[in-house]
Design a protein around this motif. Structure first.
Motif, short mmCIF file in Angstrom:
data_model
loop_
_atom_site.label_atom_id
_atom_site.label_comp_id
_atom_site.label_asym_id
_atom_site.label_seq_id
_atom_site.Cartn_x
_atom_site.Cartn_y
_atom_site.Cartn_z
N GLY A 1 0.87 -1.19 0.03
CA GLY A 1 -0.02 0.03 -0.02
C GLY A 1 0.76 1.52 -0.16
N ASP A 2 0.35 2.38 -0.06
CA ASP A 2 0.96 3.70 0.01
C ASP A 2 1.22 4.08 1.05
OD1 ASP A 2 0.01 4.07 -2.75
OD2 ASP A 2 -1.90 4.86 -2.30
N TRP A 3 2.16 5.17 1.43
CA TRP A 3 2.61 5.68 2.38
C TRP A 3 1.90 6.96 2.48
CZ3 TRP A 3 7.79 4.35 -0.04
CH2 TRP A 3 8.31 3.23 0.84
N GLU A 4 1.77 7.42 3.74
CA GLU A 4 1.49 8.87 4.01
C GLU A 4 2.71 9.62 4.54
OE1 GLU A 4 -1.47 9.44 7.35
OE2 GLU A 4 -2.54 7.57 6.81
N ASP A 5 3.00 10.83 3.88
CA ASP A 5 4.10 11.64 3.80
C ASP A 5 4.23 12.37 4.91
OD1 ASP A 5 6.53 12.59 2.79
OD2 ASP A 5 5.50 13.96 1.33
N ASP A 6 4.41 11.75 6.11
CA ASP A 6 4.31 12.37 7.49
C ASP A 6 5.26 11.63 8.36
OD1 ASP A 6 3.73 14.50 9.22
OD2 ASP A 6 2.18 13.61 9.80
N GLN A 7 5.94 12.10 9.35
CA GLN A 7 6.44 11.78 10.66
C GLN A 7 5.88 12.74 11.66
OE1 GLN A 7 10.54 11.67 10.89
NE2 GLN A 7 10.70 9.68 9.79
N GLY A 8 5.48 11.90 12.94
CA GLY A 8 5.18 12.73 14.04
C GLY A 8 6.38 12.74 14.91
N VAL B 1 -20.97 12.81 13.82
CA VAL B 1 -19.78 13.88 13.34
C VAL B 1 -19.24 14.61 14.35
CG1 VAL B 1 -19.48 16.06 12.02
CG2 VAL B 1 -20.90 14.27 10.98
N GLU B 2 -19.70 14.91 15.24
CA GLU B 2 -19.35 15.79 16.51
C GLU B 2 -18.14 14.76 17.30
OE1 GLU B 2 -21.62 18.10 19.46
OE2 GLU B 2 -23.21 17.46 18.36
N VAL B 3 -18.55 13.61 17.23
CA VAL B 3 -17.64 12.81 18.06
C VAL B 3 -16.50 12.52 17.20
CG1 VAL B 3 -17.19 10.34 18.97
CG2 VAL B 3 -19.49 11.76 19.32
N ALA B 4 -16.67 12.27 15.92
CA ALA B 4 -15.45 12.06 14.84
C ALA B 4 -14.40 13.20 15.04
CB ALA B 4 -16.17 11.91 13.47
N LYS B 5 -15.01 14.33 14.86
CA LYS B 5 -14.11 15.51 14.84
C LYS B 5 -13.35 15.71 16.19
CE LYS B 5 -16.70 18.59 11.74
NZ LYS B 5 -17.50 19.87 11.72
N ALA B 6 -13.98 15.39 17.23
CA ALA B 6 -13.42 15.27 18.77
C ALA B 6 -12.37 14.42 19.03
CB ALA B 6 -14.42 15.35 19.60
N GLN B 7 -12.23 13.20 18.15
CA GLN B 7 -11.38 12.02 18.20
C GLN B 7 -10.34 12.10 17.31
OE1 GLN B 7 -12.74 8.34 19.35
NE2 GLN B 7 -14.49 8.36 20.28
N TYR B 8 -10.56 12.82 16.21
CA TYR B 8 -9.62 12.54 15.37
C TYR B 8 -8.72 13.98 14.92
CZ TYR B 8 -11.32 7.99 14.12
OH TYR B 8 -11.67 7.01 14.20
N SER B 9 -7.62 14.07 14.52
CA SER B 9 -6.68 15.07 14.36
C SER B 9 -6.14 15.00 12.91
CB SER B 9 -5.65 15.50 15.21
OG SER B 9 -4.57 14.13 15.21
N PRO B 10 -6.14 15.92 12.16
CA PRO B 10 -5.96 15.74 10.86
C PRO B 10 -4.54 15.10 10.44
CG PRO B 10 -6.50 18.20 11.30
CD PRO B 10 -6.50 17.47 12.50
N ARG B 11 -4.54 14.33 9.43
CA ARG B 11 -3.26 13.67 8.75
C ARG B 11 -3.44 13.90 7.34
NH1 ARG B 11 -3.93 8.26 11.80
NH2 ARG B 11 -3.51 7.29 9.50
N PRO B 12 -2.04 13.95 6.65
CA PRO B 12 -2.02 14.25 5.30
C PRO B 12 -2.28 12.96 4.67
CG PRO B 12 0.30 13.63 6.31
CD PRO B 12 -0.66 13.88 7.75
N LEU B 13 -2.74 13.12 3.32
CA LEU B 13 -3.45 12.07 2.40
C LEU B 13 -2.39 11.56 2.24
CD1 LEU B 13 -5.71 14.28 0.24
CD2 LEU B 13 -6.40 13.08 2.35
N ALA B 14 -2.50 10.23 1.47
CA ALA B 14 -1.56 9.30 1.00
C ALA B 14 -0.88 9.54 0.01
CB ALA B 14 -2.53 8.02 0.78
N VAL B 15 0.58 9.25 -0.23
CA VAL B 15 1.33 9.49 -1.38
C VAL B 15 1.51 8.21 -2.14
CG1 VAL B 15 3.47 10.45 -1.86
CG2 VAL B 15 2.29 11.58 -0.04
N ASN B 16 1.29 8.23 -3.38
CA ASN B 16 1.39 7.20 -4.28
C ASN B 16 2.77 6.88 -4.47
OD1 ASN B 16 0.23 5.05 -5.62
ND2 ASN B 16 -1.39 6.27 -6.58
N VAL B 17 3.37 6.01 -4.22
CA VAL B 17 4.86 5.62 -4.39
C VAL B 17 5.01 4.36 -5.33
CG1 VAL B 17 5.47 7.12 -2.61
CG2 VAL B 17 5.06 4.61 -2.23
#
Length: 576
Positions: free
Chosen positions: A444-451, A560-576
């Motif tokens: 699968g694809d990677w997400e172009d990010d490191q925490g 939707v309220e709960v989803a927003k409260a539990q998740y923080s944004p992550r970048p989209l996948a990068v095709n490699v």
């Protein structure tokens, strides 16, 4: 006294090399930026609330010291020089510009600098004065957030005021600053920092709860009342309240015998209620999982997350402190079950969010029918992924580390080593470890990010798992939620010892779920799974994007309220 099993040097050094490999790539492509984008080989400051102050650098300081990098190592000397020159009173970042997070910078930057100070002092090394001075500067930057007992999390550094005086707070943000600000009072002699976070903690503890010991996710800083909304009433050990619970025993441990007993009473109440109301055994594989709870959704909600997997370690720690073997037993079951969510996927990396059925085959809290692919995955593994992205989450290895330190059983090191090898195999882009778009797809694809927490938490927990447990003993140090060790200094004689080794130690004889070998406490780990997908969504619908939040509602019925409260944004996948 239990035998000290010592270090597994080969595995420990493999983890150290993984840290150096990733950090070298960060230095090469991203130094000075908050994080590395390992696929596109550039620095990024996409998480604006970190302030563009070089998060990976200050989050790596304590790990470098724990792993033995000397003053002469250029990585360490460059990092120290950089941190000494950060202007915490101004930022070119922020989201929106100038706005940064009290919570995030407390656990990462303040915790990182104070931890570096304590570690250097403990090792007899030179302690530069800037570590305390910069810690004080950062704290002063956030002082405008304290308009009320509960601080506003988002502060405009430039304007020197809260971003929004009408904003809500959540329990995790306001309840996960106590260790760091108390330690700042210790090293500066200024009690105002401790008084501020004590006032915040008491306001949180005294607010209305949905279940005994278990508040909803949100609270009004203006008057300390709970937010009367679906998210405000939603009970979870995941995002929004997670580290509030985590700090109840840890802040007690830091304060020692003088700690306010209300902290442990509240932790005890929270765990007891959870054991009665929210702890579920899966119908397949006999996993022990947490459920969420929502009166709006009819009660228990059979889904949980990688974030909530910290509970295994937290309950083990609290159980040892309280002499509650039931807390300890259930904590170890949670740790093992979370570990098995890693071992069940095609990559050996756990999903960010997952669901399950109970012993009666019921699936509470879902307003939609899950796919046959997920049903098939559940029938083989006892859970099904809901959000397939993953890679750098620290909470499961955190709990496995605590499980090892309280039991001394090789089972935990074996599980941790399998997990580490999967990360090393599937996350490596050749210029650093990325995250995965789908942990159940080896190609699968990677997400172009490191925490930055890859450096502060993930690799440090793995390193300590294989290090000599006498180093950074849990009877001498407390780890903040970003895994920055802070030295314990107060008398703790009324609390039992925590680790399996040392004077007066009493290791806990845990038997892994379904095991028949009571003496060894070991069980064969999972084989490579045979079931894969199809799953219900693509990465453009990842939670954290608007489409992702809508997907969680449409596919699973998560509001939707709960989803927003539990998740923080992550970048989209990068095709490699």
């Amino acid at each position: 006294m239990a035998k000290n099993l010592g270090a597994d040097v080969e595995k420990r050094e493999a983890v150290k090399q993984a840290f150096l490999y990733n950090y070298d790539n960060y230095e090469k492509y991203a130094f000075g930026n908050d994080t590395l984008a390992p696929v596109t080989k550039k620095g990024q400051n996409t998480n604006g609330i970190l302030g563009a102050w070089g998060a990976t650098i200050y989050d790596s300081l304590s790990t470098m010291i724990v792993m033995g990098l000397p003053d002469s190592d250029p990585r360490f000397s460059r990092a120290m020089d950089f941190v000494s020159k950060i202007d915490f009173f101004n930022t070119t970042g922020g989201d929106p510009p100038g706005v940064v997070s009290l919570f995030e910078l407390t656990i990462r930057a303040l915790g990182g600098m104070l931890s570096a100070r304590d570690l250097l002092e403990d090792k007899g090394r030179h302690v530069p004065s800037f570590l305390v001075n910069q810690s004080r500067n950062l704290a002063e930057t956030f002082m405008p957030g304290w308009v009320h007992a509960i601080p506003f999390n988002y502060v405009n550094v430039t304007a020197k005021k809260p971003q929004d005086l009408k904003a809500t707070a959540n329990y995790a943000e306001a309840g996960t600053i106590q260790l760091e600000w108390s330690r700042l009072s210790d090293v500066t002699g200024d009690e105002k920092y401790r008084k501020l976070v004590y006032g915040s903690e008491m306001a949180l503890i005294r607010a209305k709860e949905e279940l005994p010991g278990l508040p909803g996710q949100q609270i009004w800083p203006q008057n300390g009342t709970h937010v009367d909304s679906l998210a405000g009433r939603y009970v979870t050990w995941s995002g929004g309240t997670d580290s509030y619970f985590e700090y109840l025993p840890k802040w007690t441990l830091m304060q020692g015998n003088s700690a306010d007993p209300l902290l442990l009473r509240k932790f005890t109440q929270a765990v007891e209620t959870t054991q009665k109301r929210l702890l579920i055994k899966s119908g397949v594989a006999n996993h022990t999982f947490l459920s969420d709870y929502s009166s709006d959704l009819g009660g228990n909600v059979y889904r949980t997350s990688g974030l909530a997997c910290f509970t295994g370690g937290s309950w083990a720690l609290g159980g040892k402190m309280l002499g509650r073997d039931d807390f300890l037993q259930r904590g170890l079951e949670l740790a093992e079950s979370c570990g098995r969510t890693y071992l069940g996927t095609a990559t050996g990396i756990g999903p960010s969010h997952f669901g399950y059925r109970d012993k009666q085959g019921k699936l509470h809290g879902y307003r939609k029918v899950i796919s046959e692919g997920k049903e098939a995955f559940y029938r083989e593994h006892g859970y099904f992924p809901m959000d397939n992205g993953g890679g750098h989450a620290p909470e499961t290895i955190e709990s496995i580390f605590y499980a090892w330190r309280v039991t001394g059983q090789q089972f935990w090191r074996d599980m941790g080593w399998e997990m580490f090898q999967s990360l090393r195999r599937f996350l490596d882009t050749k210029t650093g470890w990325a995250m995965m778009a789908d942990v159940n797809d080896q190609a699968g694809d990677w997400e172009d990010d490191q925490g930055s927490y890859l450096y502060a938490e993930v690799l440090k927990y793995y390193y300590m798992l294989f290090d000599d447990p006498a180093n950074l003993s849990l009877d001498e140090w407390v780890l903040n939620t970003e895994c920055h060790p802070l030295k314990l200094r107060n008398d703790r004689s009324k609390f039992p010892r925590i680790q399996y080794n040392g004077p007066g130690a009493k290791p806990f004889p845990y038997v892994p779920l379904g095991d028949t070998n009571v003496e060894s406490g070991e069980r064969a780990l999972s084989p490579t799974p045979t079931v894969k997908g199809p799953f219900d969504f693509k990465m453009e619908n990842h939670p954290g994007t608007q489409a992702g939040v809508e997907m969680m509602e449409q596919v699973y019925g998560m509001p939707v309220e709960v989803a927003k409260a539990q998740y923080s944004p992550r970048p989209l996948a990068v095709n490699v």
